[in-house]
Design an enzyme around this catalytic site. Sequence first.
Site, PDB file in Angstrom:
ATOM      1  CD  GLU A 130       2.500  -3.072  -2.100  1.00 27.73           C
ATOM      2  OE1 GLU A 130       2.203  -3.511  -3.215  1.00 27.73           O
ATOM      3  OE2 GLU A 130       1.887  -3.378  -1.068  1.00 27.73           O
ATOM      4  CD  GLU A 235      -0.692  -0.921   3.822  1.00 28.44           C
ATOM      5  OE1 GLU A 235      -0.823  -2.106   3.462  1.00 28.44           O
ATOM      6  OE2 GLU A 235      -0.385  -0.003   3.057  1.00 28.44           O
TER       7      GLU A 235
HETATM    8  C1  XIL Z   1      -5.828  -3.542  -0.018  1.00 29.11           C
HETATM    9  C2  XIL Z   1      -7.237  -3.293   0.516  1.00 29.11           C
HETATM   10  O1  XIL Z   1      -7.252  -3.598   1.892  1.00 29.11           O
HETATM   11  C3  XIL Z   1      -8.230  -4.142  -0.238  1.00 29.11           C
HETATM   12  O2  XIL Z   1      -9.553  -3.805   0.142  1.00 29.11           O
HETATM   13  C4  XIL Z   1      -8.056  -3.944  -1.753  1.00 29.11           C
HETATM   14  O3  XIL Z   1      -8.887  -4.843  -2.435  1.00 29.11           O
HETATM   15  C5  XIL Z   1      -6.612  -4.145  -2.176  1.00 29.11           C
HETATM   16  O4  XIL Z   1      -5.770  -3.310  -1.417  1.00 29.11           O
HETATM   17  N1  XIL Z   1      -0.832  -3.066   0.640  1.00 29.11           N
HETATM   18  C6  XIL Z   1      -1.368  -1.814   0.492  1.00 29.11           C
HETATM   19  C7  XIL Z   1      -2.827  -1.623   0.629  1.00 29.11           C
HETATM   20  O5  XIL Z   1      -0.615  -0.840   0.360  1.00 29.11           O
HETATM   21  O6  XIL Z   1      -3.296  -0.571  -0.182  1.00 29.11           O
HETATM   22  C8  XIL Z   1      -3.570  -2.888   0.322  1.00 29.11           C
HETATM   23  O7  XIL Z   1      -4.951  -2.654   0.612  1.00 29.11           O
HETATM   24  C9  XIL Z   1      -3.025  -4.043   1.123  1.00 29.11           C
HETATM   25  C10 XIL Z   1      -1.575  -4.284   0.783  1.00 29.11           C
END
Ligand code: XIL
Length: 332
Positions: A130, A235
């Site tokens: 990101e 994700e």
């Molecule tokens: C999120 C997790 O799912 C949560 O448990 C945590 O509190 C915050 O991070 N983008 C990403 C992930 O790259 O690492 C994130 O994961 C969600 C958004």
Amino acid sequence: MCIRDRIVSAQKLATNTQFKAYLNNDFNSVTAENDMKMRSIFIGPNNYDFSKGDAIISYAKQNGFRVFGHALIWHSSIPDWLVNFTGTDMAFEELIETYIKETVAHFSQEKIILNGQEISVVAGWDVVNEALNGDGTLRESIFLKVLGENYLETVYKMAEKYDSNADLAYNDYNLCKPKKREGAVKLIKSLQKNGAKINSVGIQAHWQLTSPTLEEIETSILAFSELGVKVMFTELDISVLPNPWELSGAEVTQNFKKFEGDKKMNPFPENLPDSVKEKLAKRYENIFKLFVKHKDKISRVTFWGVTDKFSWLNDWPIKGRTNYPLLFDRNY
Ligand code: XIL
């Protein structure tokens, strides 16, 4: 090779047998939801906690999974002591280099034999997560401020130096939106031009029932693979709940506290109506048809969780909702 992947946590692997049964049946790669982020590992200067990551690696090893490391450099996962760092820019860069070195070197030691070949359990790393704004420019962050605008080049080179076999990825959300996609293309080209190794791009697939469109997804698959990098869908989860960004117009804030407890924003607190289930199933079907169409360009698909029960989307971007984004429901 197309790797299907699930996220896990060390705690769930230790305690939840149902979780493990479903994980082991259908998947061949795992990613730690939080346990391999900087905030979990880099607990102080020269102080690393690899224990939770190690538990995941050892589980992966025993069960024939590979692990994709998530994520070395992410503005949202900087430990407090480092956010408040007041030393020189050089001292900061040294800390980052040592952290990358210790982390990738540590996790690259664990090996697994797959198809007769001994390889690292950890297949690769999201080196930077990101880094881009919605308009494709570099996001303000401590890394940009201290390491300068070529910081991605710097950290990708560090990662390669300390684990030359790892696949190195750039991971971000909204990479199917034109401006951000163009920004990522530019970024990858500049890494390539400057001799930094980059193998793949991770398109975070935190998607909705209708957005992004299949055309937008396909355009991104083609745009990135033309650069010679593999595309990974990371994700993956599909929210079925109202999207507060749409309701708030252009207000791009993550503070949606005003919606907490609002019944309109949490329309399915008991169960998901069949009509929405069908839309969700169709959406997954269409997405996977597209993935299969482009399987030569896609190296991995990761779901951001196993069961709806533990999905982060129950608490983000609005706390306390009941979402249904994954393949398995609350009873697995
Ligand atoms: C999120 C997790 O799912 C949560 O448990 C945590 O509190 C915050 O991070 N983008 C990403 C992930 O790259 O690492 C994130 O994961 C969600 C958004």
